[in-house]
Structure formats: structure tokens, C-alpha cells
Design an enzyme around this catalytic site. Structure first.
Site: not given
Ligand code: EPZ
Length: 419
Positions: A22-23, A117, A122, A306, A398
Site C-alpha cells: 500500500k505505502n 488522524c 501528523r 506500523d 484501507r
């Protein structure tokens, strides 16, 4: 809202493949804005954030074709709108990644501030300062970053903090600047390297990605290419913890083992037996209860933030006391109170969680608060006796492709209740 129900307590045993990262795919999709030809991207994970990014780029004028093997063909040549609106950006902070490419390629961008968030404030001040160093004029008003530039000019950009998307934004902008840019204190994550490799495939001249100093020799234009996204190291780590927490055995395929060394060594400390191949990782607990591990998160190549929530979950049923310290984000322990509902013994003191392993947890209804916290709660449900219902699983969609199907392939008893 959709929920996931897990009937826990059985060791996992099975094999599954790993999807694209994803990243990595999010910045690579943003980088297509730099290009003045069509290009294609392979190994794209089927994730909500990918759909959101395509929607954002589509609103700008980019055109997409997705083929049957989830290869995305992008034609950015009709880009005419340089806005990233709040209603999209607030759902996905990574939208900030269009800022650098728009300013570099079109000389204009109007990107909503992402806002905070669940895991922290952030800010994006380092993105703004980096682009200003390249000669862009940026004004923040009414919740938007308004940027404009004639042609960006290469410069030395010293990052006060290690920021992944900040590094990526500046690297993309510098690709079309005139002259040389040197980013110091750059993020070294594998996803930054993947983006650099993709930019170079488009004709950019980026060197040093993966170290703390990246040098970009600006070029006049970038041409089309095909690029396959690297495997997702966080999905890989998450499924390995699924095997470890249930004292089971899992075999992961299409992985990239050399992107998660710090996670693999912590799993070995937890008592896992690992068999690592070129693109496979087998984890076998041989039926043993995991041992508690102590770790501190930090930028790559240190232990990834993460994976922090997943290891807090692992420690809840491990033998002994594990201490987990979070140094990247200021509020990334929201999974703790949900784990306590399952019977976990965890104390949080500032940015440190002290977890005393319990012999057994019992299922209960719990609620996801952010992407990685939701993965951690699913992992805990795999080991808790009885049924655990995880609410607000839109968070998990997500960042994890078909999570219940994949965990089902590992032997988990897991199903999704429609909203
Ligand atoms: C990226 O977020 C990842 N997202 C995050 O993954 C990941 O947790 C994070 O890097 C750290 O590895 C994507 O790549 C799309 P940062 P990013 O900028 O770039 C501070 C997931 O679960 N900071 O590296 O937004 C910031 O507040 C997500 O997949 C500033 O102060 O993170 C944080 O404390 C969650 N000013 C620290 O730096 C800035 O301008 C690191 O943030 C930028 C960042």
C-alpha cells in the site's frame, strides 16, 4: 458498518500470498502526474486507499484502465485540475503526495491540509518547507496549501525529522527541477526505494534511495514505463504474527523477506522458527506459546511503527512481560483498551506499553480505531477463546486486501457481517 467475526483459539496452519505494498503504490500512483505519457503499474493491491487515490487523480483528469490482473494503466496527459479537495484528503492523508508532482509538472497545486488522524497530529510542515527550498511559493489558507512555481530549482534539503511521505514528495518534485537536489536525513523505507526505482524507470535520475541521503539530478521530462510494486512488508509481518500468536505454522509466498529484518528478528526472539527463501517466509511455532518481546519503534531500518500494534497483540498471550515503546507517533496505543476488553493485562505509561502475557483471552465485541490497530484486534481475535466481533472494519480494508479470505487460507475461522 461492516463487522468481522473471528472464532478464535485454534493454531493457524496454511499458506497465503502477499499483495503489493500500500505505502509504495500510493506514491507511485501520485508520481504518474509527473509523466507526459501513459504508463502502467503491476502487483497493485485491491485496497480502498488505492481506489481513493485513483478517484483523486481521476478528478484531476487522469484516465485509468484496470485490467483483469489488477494492472493499472494510467494516462495522465489530460490532467487539467490541480485540486485535492478536503472531502477526499480527509479520508486518506496520503493524498498529500500529489502536491510535489503537481507543482513540479504543472507549476500549480491546491491541496487540502490532511488534518490530524487517530494516531497523531501528523503535520505536513516538512513537505511545505522542502518544496519551498526548491523554489515553490506555498501559502496555507482556509485549510488548503496553495502552491505555485515556474520551474523548480534543485537545492540541498535538510529534513529536520525523518518523514516518509515528506521524502517522497520532495523526491518527486526534484525529479523535474532544474539542477541537482540533495535530500539529507531522508527516509530509508523500502517504499521510498520502490518509488525511486519507478521514477528512474520513467527516466528520472535518483540515486542513494535507501540511505539517509538521496541525490536527484533533475530532467526535462519523464516518459511512460511499466512498474511492478514491491510486496507489502507490513501485510507480511501481520500474517507472520497471526501464525505466532496462535502457536501455528504459516507459509507466505510472493514476499520480500529482506524488507522486514527487524520484524523477523523479533519473531525469532518470540520463539518462532523461520525458514526464509528468496520470496517466501515460513514461520513455525511448533505448537509453543510465544515468548514476550521488548521493542522500540523508529524509522527504517529499525522496528516499524506500523507493526507496533501487532506485536502488542502478540505480547498479550506471550510468556513473560513485553515492553513496547512507540517513538514515531504520539497516540498510537488506542488498540490497548480494546485488547483489555479481551482480558489483556496492559499498562500504558506515556509512549510505552507494558504487557504481561495472560494464559488465555476470551472473545468480546471490540472496535477498530485505525488501520493497524484494526489488524491487531483481528490477530487478538484469532487467539481469544470464543467469538470476537471487530466493528468499524472499514479501517482494515484501507490497508489489507481481502483480509478474511487470506486469513481463512491460513485456517482462521473468520467471516464478515455485512453492514
Ligand atoms: C508514512 O506516513 C506511512 N504512510 C505510515 O503508514 C507510516 O506509519 C509512517 O510513514 C511512518 O513509517 C504512507 O506511506 C502512505 P511520517 P507519513 O511523515 O509519511 C512527523 C499505515 O498504517 N512529521 O514518516 O505520514 C509525523 O507527525 C500508515 O500504513 C512532521 O512533524 O509519516 C510523525 O510523528 C500509518 N512533519 C513523524 O514525522 C511533517 O511534515 C513520521 O511521520 C511530516 C511528518
Amino acid at each position: 458498518m461492516a463487522k468481522i467475526v473471528i472464532s478464535g483459539g485454534e493454531p493457524l496452519n496454511g499458506e497465503v500470498w502477499i499483495s503489493g505494498a500500500k505505502n509504495a503504490v500510493l506514491p507511485i500512483l501520485a508520481s504518474t502526474l509527473l509523466c507526459d505519457e501513459s504508463m502502467s503499474i503491476g502487483n497493485v493491491p485491491h485496497l480502498h486507499d488505492v481506489t481513493t487515490t485513483m478517484e483523486l487523480l481521476g478528478q484531476m483528469g487522469a484516465q485509468f484502465i484496470i485490467d483483469e490482473r489488477m494492472k493499472i494503466h494510467v494516462d495522465p496527459r489530460h490532467t487539467h485540475n490541480f485540486h485535492a479537495p478536503y472531502d477526499l484528503v480527509k479520508t486518506m492523508r496520503a493524498s498529500i503526495l500529489v502536491l510535489g508532482p503537481l507543482v513540479a509538472r504543472y507549476g500549480e497545486a491546491h491541496v487540502s491540509l490532511p488534518g490530524g488522524c487517530a494516531i497523531g497530529s501528523r503535520p505536513v510542515d516538512l513537505h511545505i518547507r522542502g518544496l519551498q527550498a526548491l523554489g515553490a511559493e506555498l501559502v496555507v489558507e482556509n485549510g488548503y496549501i496553495h502552491a505555485k512555481a515556474k520551474r523548480l530549482k534543485g537545492a540541498r534539503v535538510g529534513m529536520d525529522l525523518v518523514t516518509v511521505t515528506g521524502t517522497e514528495n520532495i523526491m518527486m518534485a526534484a525529479a523535474l527541477a532544474s539542477g541537482t537536489t540533495v535530500i539529507e536525513n531522508a527516509a530509508q523505507e523500502p517504499e521510498v526505494v520502490d518509488l525511486a526505482n519507478c521514477l528512474n524507470a520513467m527516466g528520472a535520475q535518483v540515486s542513494g534511495a535507501g540511505t539517509n541521503t538521496i541525490t536527484i539530478q533533475g530532467v526535462e521530462r519523464l516518459h511512460g514505463t511499466h512498474y511492478d510494486v514491491l510486496p507489502d512488508r507490513i501485510e507480511t509481518g501481520t500474517f507472520l504474527v497471526a501464525g505466532a500468536i496462535t502457536s501455528g505454522r504459516v507459509l507466505l509466498k510472493k514476499a520480500r523477506p529482506n524488507t522486514l529484518d527487524s520484524v523477523l528478528s523479533k519473531l525469532e526472539q518470540a520463539g518462532a522458527h523461520l525458514n526464509v527463501g528468496e520470496d517466501t517466509i515460513e514461520l513455525d511455532m511448533r505448537g509453543n506459546r510465544p515468548k514476550a518481546v521488548t521493542l522500540t519503534t523508529a524509522p527504517y531500518p529499525a522496528f516499524p511503527t506500523d507493526m507496533q500494534a501487532q506485536f502488542v497483540a502478540l505480547n498479550t498471550v506471550a510468556e513473560g512481560v513485553g515492553v513496547v515503546t512507540e517513538t514515531v507517533f504520539e497516540n498510537r496505543f488506542m488498540h490497548v483498551q480494546e485488547l483489555q476488553r479481551l482480558g489483556a493485562d496492559i499498562r500504558v505509561e506515556g509512549n510505552t506499553a507494558i504487557i504481561r502475557g495472560v494464559p488465555e483471552m476470551t472473545g468480546a465485541p471490540i472496535m477498530a480505531t485505525d488501520l493497524r490497530a484494526s489488524a491487531c484486534l483481528v490477530l487478538a481475535g484469532l487467539v481469544a477463546k470464543g467469538d470476537t466481533t471487530v466493528d468499524r472494519v472499514y479501517h482494515i480494508d484501507r490497508g489489507y486486501e481481502c483480509i478474511e479470505e487470506k486469513l481463512g487460507m491460513l485456517g482462521a475461522k473468520i467471516r464478515r457481517l455485512p453492514s
